[in-house]
Enzyme design. Structure first.
Site, short mmCIF file in Angstrom:
data_model
loop_
_atom_site.label_atom_id
_atom_site.label_comp_id
_atom_site.label_asym_id
_atom_site.label_seq_id
_atom_site.Cartn_x
_atom_site.Cartn_y
_atom_site.Cartn_z
N LEU A 68 0.85 -1.20 0.00
CA LEU A 68 0.00 0.00 0.00
C LEU A 68 0.88 1.24 0.00
CD1 LEU A 68 -2.84 -1.07 2.44
CD2 LEU A 68 -2.77 -1.17 -0.05
N HIS A 69 1.61 1.41 -1.08
CA HIS A 69 2.50 2.56 -1.27
C HIS A 69 2.23 3.18 -2.63
CE1 HIS A 69 4.80 1.38 2.24
NE2 HIS A 69 4.74 0.14 1.80
N ALA A 70 2.61 4.42 -2.78
CA ALA A 70 2.52 5.14 -4.05
C ALA A 70 1.13 5.06 -4.68
CB ALA A 70 3.61 4.66 -5.00
N PRO B 47 -1.04 2.53 -5.41
CA PRO B 47 -2.11 1.81 -4.71
C PRO B 47 -2.65 2.58 -3.50
CG PRO B 47 -0.37 0.29 -5.30
CD PRO B 47 0.14 1.68 -5.60
#
Length: 89
Positions: free
Chosen positions: A14-16, A18
């Site tokens: 759950l980075h950038a 997403p």
């Protein structure tokens, strides 16, 4: 309070991108949604910064919670996003 357990499908967690997609969708729901990982304090699912500090990686299980009218439908929508590889879209 309805809760859902879901495994993070995006390869970068759950980075950038997403996190941005998820935060936008969570903020658009009619109820406040929280997300937590490994028993850590929950963060607002509608906050990109909160999602990124959660440190949820590919394959991690997270817990979503919401309360109020429409909570089940809102959680189902967010579960659908988290269980999809958002890097592929």
């Amino acid at each position: 309070m309805p809760q859902r357990w879901v495994t993070v499908a995006s390869k970068v967690g759950l980075h950038a991108r997403p996190a941005a997609v998820l935060a936008k969708a969570a903020a658009a729901q009619s109820v406040n949604i929280t997300i937590c990982k490994d028993g850590c304090p929950p963060v607002e699912a509608g906050s990109i910064l909160g999602l990124m500090t959660l440190g949820a990686s590919h394959g991690d299980e997270v817990v979503l919670a919401a309360e109020g009218e429409g909570a089940d439908a809102a959680l189902d929508r967010i579960v659908e996003l988290i269980s999809t590889d958002l890097d592929e879209e």
